[in-house]
Design a protein around this motif. Structure first.
Motif, PDB file in Angstrom:
ATOM      1  N   THR A 271      70.883  19.302  28.061  1.00 25.40           N
ATOM      2  CA  THR A 271      72.116  19.724  27.421  1.00 25.40           C
ATOM      3  C   THR A 271      72.801  18.518  26.792  1.00 25.40           C
ATOM      4  OG1 THR A 271      74.086  21.109  27.734  1.00 25.40           O
ATOM      5  CG2 THR A 271      73.612  19.474  29.453  1.00 25.40           C
TER       6      THR A 271
ATOM      7  N   SER B 230      73.080  25.259  26.073  1.00 22.09           N
ATOM      8  CA  SER B 230      74.492  24.959  26.259  1.00 22.09           C
ATOM      9  C   SER B 230      74.753  24.642  27.734  1.00 22.09           C
ATOM     10  CB  SER B 230      75.328  26.170  25.831  1.00 22.09           C
ATOM     11  OG  SER B 230      76.580  26.196  26.477  1.00 22.09           O
TER      12      SER B 230
ATOM     13  N   HIS C 279      76.961  25.717  29.512  1.00 28.12           N
ATOM     14  CA  HIS C 279      77.483  26.912  30.188  1.00 28.12           C
ATOM     15  C   HIS C 279      76.430  28.011  30.322  1.00 28.12           C
ATOM     16  CE1 HIS C 279      81.609  25.381  30.185  1.00 28.12           C
ATOM     17  NE2 HIS C 279      81.394  24.990  28.946  1.00 28.12           N
ATOM     18  N   GLU C 280      75.191  27.747  29.870  1.00 28.38           N
ATOM     19  CA  GLU C 280      74.155  28.785  29.901  1.00 28.38           C
ATOM     20  C   GLU C 280      72.878  28.274  30.559  1.00 28.38           C
ATOM     21  OE1 GLU C 280      75.414  31.578  26.141  1.00 28.38           O
ATOM     22  OE2 GLU C 280      73.877  30.055  25.774  1.00 28.38           O
TER      23      GLU C 280
ATOM     24  N   ARG D 259      78.474  20.089  36.814  1.00 31.53           N
ATOM     25  CA  ARG D 259      79.739  20.750  36.483  1.00 31.53           C
ATOM     26  C   ARG D 259      79.913  20.696  34.961  1.00 31.53           C
ATOM     27  NH1 ARG D 259      78.615  21.793  40.756  1.00 31.53           N
ATOM     28  NH2 ARG D 259      79.710  21.510  42.754  1.00 31.53           N
ATOM     29  N   PRO D 260      79.712  21.817  34.277  1.00 28.30           N
ATOM     30  CA  PRO D 260      79.739  21.811  32.805  1.00 28.30           C
ATOM     31  C   PRO D 260      80.994  21.177  32.221  1.00 28.30           C
ATOM     32  CG  PRO D 260      78.972  23.928  33.617  1.00 28.30           C
ATOM     33  CD  PRO D 260      79.423  23.165  34.815  1.00 28.30           C
ATOM     34  N   ASP D 261      82.151  21.447  32.834  1.00 27.40           N
ATOM     35  CA  ASP D 261      83.401  20.948  32.266  1.00 27.40           C
ATOM     36  C   ASP D 261      83.552  19.435  32.398  1.00 27.40           C
ATOM     37  OD1 ASP D 261      84.065  23.500  31.549  1.00 27.40           O
ATOM     38  OD2 ASP D 261      85.218  23.907  33.357  1.00 27.40           O
TER      39      ASP D 261
ATOM     40  N   GLN E  29      81.912  17.389  28.907  1.00 25.34           N
ATOM     41  CA  GLN E  29      82.338  17.832  27.583  1.00 25.34           C
ATOM     42  C   GLN E  29      81.891  16.826  26.530  1.00 25.34           C
ATOM     43  OE1 GLN E  29      83.694  20.858  26.878  1.00 25.34           O
ATOM     44  NE2 GLN E  29      83.266  21.209  29.036  1.00 25.34           N
TER      45      GLN E  29
ATOM     46  N   GLU F 262      80.323  23.268  21.638  1.00 23.26           N
ATOM     47  CA  GLU F 262      81.647  23.829  21.927  1.00 23.26           C
ATOM     48  C   GLU F 262      82.720  23.254  21.009  1.00 23.26           C
ATOM     49  OE1 GLU F 262      84.534  24.624  25.823  1.00 23.26           O
ATOM     50  OE2 GLU F 262      82.595  23.636  26.048  1.00 23.26           O
TER      51      GLU F 262
ATOM     52  N   TYR G 248      79.247  36.989  21.644  1.00 25.36           N
ATOM     53  CA  TYR G 248      80.095  36.212  22.549  1.00 25.36           C
ATOM     54  C   TYR G 248      81.560  36.550  22.285  1.00 25.36           C
ATOM     55  CZ  TYR G 248      75.961  33.388  23.554  1.00 25.36           C
ATOM     56  OH  TYR G 248      74.710  32.969  23.945  1.00 25.36           O
TER      57      TYR G 248
END
Length: 502
Positions: free
Chosen positions: A38, A218, A220-221, A247-249, A252, A453, A480
């Motif tokens: 990612t 992504s 988040h996926e 942790r995706p967040d 960023q 994003e 989405y």
């Protein structure tokens, strides 16, 4: 227990044309691990998959395919048995050809009855997959068809598949090659909500069958069955973590959100072209049939100037066909009661009269758009509604095209050929192409596919400002919910060719 290495990239350097893609990159996958790659758009996710697959040349360093070496040591094979025989990649674009394997597909082919019949069916395409006898007994033809839910599509021509149906087909074709390593590039792109929800289960089944997976996706996926995550940034592996610790967040994109230059946008939006229409779209009992397949069934829809619509529905619901009637791509429009921009179809207007009033982007347009032109030429071609610039560049139009590219943050790519920039930059150039002539109607079919994003948020903000500062009519298609601009306040839903409500 010490895990054996499965794949090792040792200090590799990769060049593509004149660009250095990777420099001194090292990466290792151990047996039993399954990875997600990612990072922001342009970080090198797709290029890393293509490098592993052997499609980009390694100029220094080396890739060790331990899973291949182990098989060669235990069995004797001829010189044609390469690591590529044990890998399959599902790329972001397909490379379908006609029945005689002499021509690539082209944009609008699906609506040309004679040429669309020259496309193989799903059944023919899958039956031609060569397994070379390295069979995983789990992925039989029947099991693969069942797992990917392709039974209803077996006799459908490839050119007539929806974007999401094509993605499922490509995954099935990859599995029928019985790979030891499956590489998936943004596999959820174009899939509807239900299919995305089922994807976790499919990934787990693939892994349980003994296939190792590396997927670019992504943050988040990331599928639950993935064990490790590698974060790419500027063509370097910034960090690797266990999936359970990811942790995706916290990862960023490094790019900072920038505000749209509102004064510049207003200058580009005015003076507006003539948009004094009573009706943008009017459809009465519209029906579209291909053979025995009813694709659209009694569609009634009216769009008035300035309205903002979302067009929603699962893969194969008929959304692309409906849009083709509006955009002048489908000749069956003449057999139906359709009014566009106050003109009844078939009453004397040309396709070009329609197209000049519409800014359009879709996955199919991206798939088939010629990639030899420069990014700036691609954007300028939007003034003429052609797939590329087939006339001398106009200095005034070039200047406007550059201004739109700057608003979409891709002006630094203007002189590069479209084929040499990232998929996200290609998509942003096509979005600029749709906006450049300031049309009264914008049709955006999955416009954020392939964007990270930050790019999605920037485009959404720009589109909302366009709608708030003009009388632009909008039709927006996405799977989405969070992508839908806040200005959208009307919804048409399709399912199996029927409208299921507003």
């Amino acid at each position: 227990m010490l895990q054996k290495p499965f794949l090792t990239l040792q200090d590799i350097q990769v060049r593509n044309n004149t660009c250095t893609v990777f420099k001194n990159l090292s990466f290792e996958i151990k047996t039993g691990e399954n990875w997600a790659i990612t990072g922001e758009s342009g970080s090198g996710k797709s290029a890393l998959l293509q490098t592993i697959a052997g499609n980009l040349p390694v100029s220094s360093g080396k890739i060790v395919y331990h899973f291949y070496d182990g098989l060669r040591q235990n069995q004797s094979f001829d010189a044609s048995f390469t690591p590529q025989k044990l890998m399959a990649i599902v790329a972001s674009k397909h490379h379908f050809r006609n029945l005689s394997n002499t021509k690539n597909f082209y944009y609008q082919q699906r609506y040309n009855s004679s040429d669309s019949e020259d496309a193989p069916t799903v059944r023919i395409y899958l039956e031609k997959i060569n397994t070379d006898n390295f069979e995983n007994p789990f992925w039989t033809f029947k099991q693969t068809i069942d797992q990917l839910k392709l039974e209803p599509l077996l006799d459908k021509q490839l050119i007539k598949l929806s974007n999401g149906e094509t993605k499922r087909l490509l995954i099935a074709a990859a599995l029928l090659k019985h790979p030891s390593l499956l590489l998936l590039d943004n596999p959820l792109a174009g899939l509807d909500v239900q299919t995305r929800a089922e994807f976790n289960k499919l990934i787990a089944i693939i892994i349980e069958s003994g296939i190792t997976i590396v997927m670019a996706t992504s943050p988040h996926e990331i599928s639950d069955a993935i064990t490790h995550v590698a974060v790419l940034h500027q063509q370097k592996i910034e960090k690797t973590v266990l999936k359970e610790a990811f942790r995706p967040d916290e990862f960023q994109q490094q790019k900072q959100q920038t505000d749209v230059d509102l004064d510049e946008l207003k200058a580009l939006l005015g003076p507006t072209p003539d948009a004094s229409f009573s009706t943008i779209i009017s459809m009465e009992n519209v029906n579209i049939r291909y053979g025995e397949k009813q694709v659209l069934n009694n569609i009634n829809w009216q769009v008035l100037p300035g309205e903002k619509w979302a067009l929603l529905g699962p893969n194969g619901a008929g959304k692309s066909t409906l849009l083709s009637l509006i955009n002048g791509d489908n000749p069956q429009a003449y057999a139906n009661q359709i009014i566009l921009f106050d003109w009844k179809r078939g009453s004397g207007e040309s396709i070009w009269d329609i197209k000049k009033k519409i800014g359009f982007v879709s996955p199919e347009l991206h798939q088939y758009f010629p990639a030899e032109s420069s990014c700036l030429q691609v954007v300028e071609s939007g003034f003429y509604d052609t797939l590329g610039l087939f006339r001398p560049s106009n200095p005034q139009k070039t200047a406007v095209a550059l201004r739109w590219m700057k608003l979409l943050q891709v002006e630094d790519q203007a002189r590069k050929p479209l084929k040499q920039v990232t998929a996200s930059t290609q998509r942003l150039c096509l979005l600029a192409r749709a906006l450049v002539k300031n049309p009264p109607l914008l049709i955006f079919d999955e416009p954020c596919q392939g964007l990270d994003e930050q790019q999605q948020n920037h485009f959404k903000n720009l589109l909302e400002l366009i709608c708030n500062n003009s009388n632009t009519t909008l039709i927006y298609v996405t799977h989405y919910q969070q992508e839908i601009p806040n200005v959208v306040n009307k919804v048409l839903r399709l399912e199996e060719g029927k409208q299921t409500g507003y």
